[in-house]
Design an enzyme around this catalytic site. Structure first.
Site, PDB file in Angstrom:
ATOM      1  N   GLU A 271       0.888  -1.181   0.000  1.00 39.00           N
ATOM      2  CA  GLU A 271       0.000   0.000   0.000  1.00 39.00           C
ATOM      3  C   GLU A 271       0.913   1.214   0.000  1.00 39.00           C
ATOM      4  OE1 GLU A 271      -3.148   0.322  -0.364  1.00 39.00           O
ATOM      5  OE2 GLU A 271      -4.226  -1.346   0.562  1.00 39.00           O
TER       6      GLU A 271
ATOM      7  N   CYS B 217      -1.588   9.477   3.269  1.00 46.38           N
ATOM      8  CA  CYS B 217      -1.375   8.903   1.935  1.00 46.38           C
ATOM      9  C   CYS B 217      -2.441   9.384   0.952  1.00 46.38           C
ATOM     10  CB  CYS B 217      -1.382   7.382   2.003  1.00 46.38           C
ATOM     11  SG  CYS B 217      -2.882   6.706   2.739  1.00 46.38           S
TER      12      CYS B 217
HETATM   13  P1  NAD Z   1       8.929   4.659   3.918  1.00 41.47           P
HETATM   14  O1  NAD Z   1       8.688   3.898   2.668  1.00 41.47           O
HETATM   15  O2  NAD Z   1      10.090   5.536   4.027  1.00 41.47           O
HETATM   16  O3  NAD Z   1       9.038   3.636   5.156  1.00 41.47           O
HETATM   17  C1  NAD Z   1       8.029   2.706   5.462  1.00 41.47           C
HETATM   18  C2  NAD Z   1       8.640   1.537   6.222  1.00 41.47           C
HETATM   19  O4  NAD Z   1       9.548   0.851   5.362  1.00 41.47           O
HETATM   20  C3  NAD Z   1       9.459   1.954   7.452  1.00 41.47           C
HETATM   21  O5  NAD Z   1       9.226   1.018   8.465  1.00 41.47           O
HETATM   22  C4  NAD Z   1      10.893   1.878   6.928  1.00 41.47           C
HETATM   23  O6  NAD Z   1      11.847   1.648   7.933  1.00 41.47           O
HETATM   24  C5  NAD Z   1      10.807   0.687   5.993  1.00 41.47           C
HETATM   25  N1  NAD Z   1      11.835   0.632   4.938  1.00 41.47           N
HETATM   26  C6  NAD Z   1      12.543   1.662   4.405  1.00 41.47           C
HETATM   27  N2  NAD Z   1      13.362   1.193   3.420  1.00 41.47           N
HETATM   28  C7  NAD Z   1      13.152  -0.138   3.336  1.00 41.47           C
HETATM   29  C8  NAD Z   1      13.663  -1.176   2.501  1.00 41.47           C
HETATM   30  N3  NAD Z   1      14.567  -0.933   1.546  1.00 41.47           N
HETATM   31  N4  NAD Z   1      13.200  -2.425   2.665  1.00 41.47           N
HETATM   32  C9  NAD Z   1      12.252  -2.695   3.599  1.00 41.47           C
HETATM   33  N5  NAD Z   1      11.736  -1.769   4.434  1.00 41.47           N
HETATM   34  C10 NAD Z   1      12.173  -0.506   4.303  1.00 41.47           C
HETATM   35  O7  NAD Z   1       7.582   5.466   4.204  1.00 41.47           O
HETATM   36  P2  NAD Z   1       7.261   6.423   5.433  1.00 41.47           P
HETATM   37  O8  NAD Z   1       7.970   7.712   5.273  1.00 41.47           O
HETATM   38  O9  NAD Z   1       7.404   5.678   6.708  1.00 41.47           O
HETATM   39  O10 NAD Z   1       5.686   6.640   5.225  1.00 41.47           O
HETATM   40  C11 NAD Z   1       5.155   7.581   4.357  1.00 41.47           C
HETATM   41  C12 NAD Z   1       4.720   6.905   3.058  1.00 41.47           C
HETATM   42  O11 NAD Z   1       3.742   5.902   3.355  1.00 41.47           O
HETATM   43  C13 NAD Z   1       4.015   7.870   2.125  1.00 41.47           C
HETATM   44  O12 NAD Z   1       4.453   7.640   0.805  1.00 41.47           O
HETATM   45  C14 NAD Z   1       2.543   7.513   2.287  1.00 41.47           C
HETATM   46  O13 NAD Z   1       1.743   7.879   1.193  1.00 41.47           O
HETATM   47  C15 NAD Z   1       2.630   6.048   2.474  1.00 41.47           C
HETATM   48  N6  NAD Z   1       1.398   5.518   3.101  1.00 41.47           N
HETATM   49  C16 NAD Z   1       0.528   4.797   2.323  1.00 41.47           C
HETATM   50  C17 NAD Z   1      -0.673   4.343   2.867  1.00 41.47           C
HETATM   51  C18 NAD Z   1      -1.662   3.582   2.042  1.00 41.47           C
HETATM   52  O14 NAD Z   1      -2.622   3.061   2.604  1.00 41.47           O
HETATM   53  N7  NAD Z   1      -1.526   3.488   0.741  1.00 41.47           N
HETATM   54  C19 NAD Z   1      -0.960   4.611   4.199  1.00 41.47           C
HETATM   55  C20 NAD Z   1      -0.052   5.327   4.971  1.00 41.47           C
HETATM   56  C21 NAD Z   1       1.144   5.782   4.398  1.00 41.47           C
END
Ligand code: NAD
Length: 454
Positions: free
Chosen positions: A227, A261
């Site tokens: 997501e 998001c």
């Molecule tokens: P992010 O992608 O930076 O991090 C999300 C998670 O992934 C964290 O726990 C992070 O430590 C981990 N992560 C980072 N790099 C990784 C890798 N290479 N492999 C595996 N895990 C890794 O996102 P964020 O800044 O925490 O959250 C904001 C983003 O989330 C925005 O883009 C937002 O739109 C999205 N979001 C989407 C939804 C949805 O329902 N579609 C809901 C909430 C947030």
């Protein structure tokens, strides 16, 4: 030992240090989850659901403590943090009922045999989540993953490690050992988890991280639900209820300091009413005072990190350099904390970063269209994302026509998006891969298997 430095985004002060999980500890956690999985899957589904469902009461009992942690770790306005915990506590039993329905065996008759379709758990699920809804996003994966008979290794965001640890602790009061394991750390730990001996990755986060995960998961064809981010458009025709539309544009651009998001990220307004609409937006956005989330007067807390604020600031500067009009805000305040004011940009050109890239900050981004339906749809769809969209018009038929043409998983007509209970949460195009929620979403944590008997 590598540590997470937990920093209060309202002050910039560190207040806790949390050890990151080492590679050896992570492998051991996955191994414990693997060992616990057969017995967990063998437990009758309603008994599993009963154990998980006890979380609802625990969330109610611990609402104040968890909400306090949310505001401290990621800055959310305290009233909204309380609302997040209470809302998801209410949702737990409903979602469990839905999961039970999703995995009921189905019988098919045909020829001389009877076929039963069962849905088996995949095994061990890695749950990797963001910080913006630190209770809601983890639960959207943990509940269906566990209730369908998988065990889970959960990595909360490095911005909310204490909220994540509290959720895991509450669930683990009731679950057998090994069914839910917790690991902590930044992206590198998430990447190790993706590479480890797990069968599926349930991920909520950015599109860029989703792309990394998909690439890494390809080696073993691990199952995925991703997501991801969005760049949601809102289309406002001249015959719309302009005041209601302006209210919705402001609320859904600024809520959670714009760190949602499915925030409204681009508003396309018919030329003839664009100035009127912009004036209404500015008047409403002025009420969105920023400040420490614990202060009653704050409608928006700080942004989660300094890096995030820098990105928002750079997008606003870029838009103004490309000719957008800055109608409100746009000046980074002095002092500690990652505050950024409610900002309104108008006449934003299509090539501005704030139109192209996800903003994740408190910016209402207004652009114009001539009134032509095709032009509005083309502008709204001019993005690789496809999470949400909404259209506002006094003409019912036009509303339905435009809604059908908007490329998004969730569309609102004369309202913000958000389906009735039981409907899935879908990111179309590059806003997701697979989806969560609803019967179809829950089934993605299982594999179907047919057993036919002569
Ligand atoms: P992010 O992608 O930076 O991090 C999300 C998670 O992934 C964290 O726990 C992070 O430590 C981990 N992560 C980072 N790099 C990784 C890798 N290479 N492999 C595996 N895990 C890794 O996102 P964020 O800044 O925490 O959250 C904001 C983003 O989330 C925005 O883009 C937002 O739109 C999205 N979001 C989407 C939804 C949805 O329902 N579609 C809901 C909430 C947030």
């Amino acid at each position: 030992m590598s540590m997470i430095h937990d920093v209060d985004p309202a002050t910039g002060e560190p207040f806790a240090e949390i050890p990151c999980t080492t590679p050896a500890e992570l492998a051991a956690a996955v191994a414990r989850a693997r060992a616990a999985q057969p017995a967990w899957a063998a437990m009758p589904a309603n008994e599993r659901a009963e154990l998980i469902g006890r979380l609802a009461d625990d969330l109610v009992t611990h609402t104040a403590e968890i909400a306090q942690l949310i505001t401290r770790e990621m800055g959310k306005v305290h009233k909204d943090a309380l609302g997040e915990v209470q809302g998801y506590a209410k949702n737990v039993p409903l979602e469990l009922q839905e999961v039970l329905k999703a995995i009921e065996p189905e019988r098919f008759e045909g020829g001389a045999s009877e076929t039963v379709l069962v849905r088996e758990p995949l095994g061990v699920v890695a749950a990797i989540t963001p910080w913006n809804f630190p209770v809601g996003m983890p639960l959207s994966i943990l509940i269906p993953a566990l209730a369908t008979g998988n065990t889970v290794v959960f990595k909360p965001s490095e911005h909310v490690p204490l909220v994540g640890a509290k959720l895991a602790e509450l669930l683990n009061r009731h679950l057998p050992a090994g069914v839910l394991e917790l690991v902590q750390g930044e992206g590198a730990v998430g990447a190790q988890l993706v590479d480890s001996d797990v069968d599926m990755i349930g991920f909520v986060g950015s599109r860029a991280t989703g792309q990394h995960i998909m690439t890494a998961a390809a080696r073993d064809l691990k199952r995925l639900v991703l997501e991801l981010g969005g760049k949601d458009p809102m289309v406002v025709f001249g015959d719309a209820d302009l005041d209601a539309a302006a209210e919705s544009a402001v609320r859904h651009s600024l809520r959670n300091t714009g760190q949602v998001c499915c925030a409204v990220e681009r508003v396309y307004i018919e030329d003839s009413v664009a100035d009127d609409f912009a004036a209404r937006v500015v008047a409403k956005a002025r009420d969105w005072a920023h400040g420490n989330g614990f202060e009653e007067s704050s409608k928006m807390g700080p942004l989660v990190s300094r890096e995030q604020r820098d990105k928002v600031e750079a997008q606003v500067i870029d838009a103004v350099e490309r000719g957008a009009a800055l109608l409100l805000g746009g000046t980074t305040p002095d002092g500690g904390g990652n505050f950024y004011p409610a900002t309104v940009l108008a006449n934003v050109p299509a090539d501005a970063q704030v139109v192209r890239d996800e903003t994740f900050g408190p910016v209402v981004c207004l652009s114009r269209f001539s009134g032509d339906e095709d032009e509005a749809v083309a502008q709204a769809n001019d993005t690789p994302y496809g999470l949400g969209a909404n259209v506002w018009t006094g003409d019912k038929e036009r509303g339905a026509r435009v809604a059908a043409r908007l490329k998004a998983g969730q569309v609102g007509v004369n309202r913000y998006l958000g389906g009735a209970p039981g409907t899935p949460w879908v990111g179309a195009r590059q806003s997701g891969f697979g989806f969560l929620g609803g019967i179809e979403g829950h089934r993605q944590f299982t594999t179907p298997k047919t057993i036919c008997t002569a």
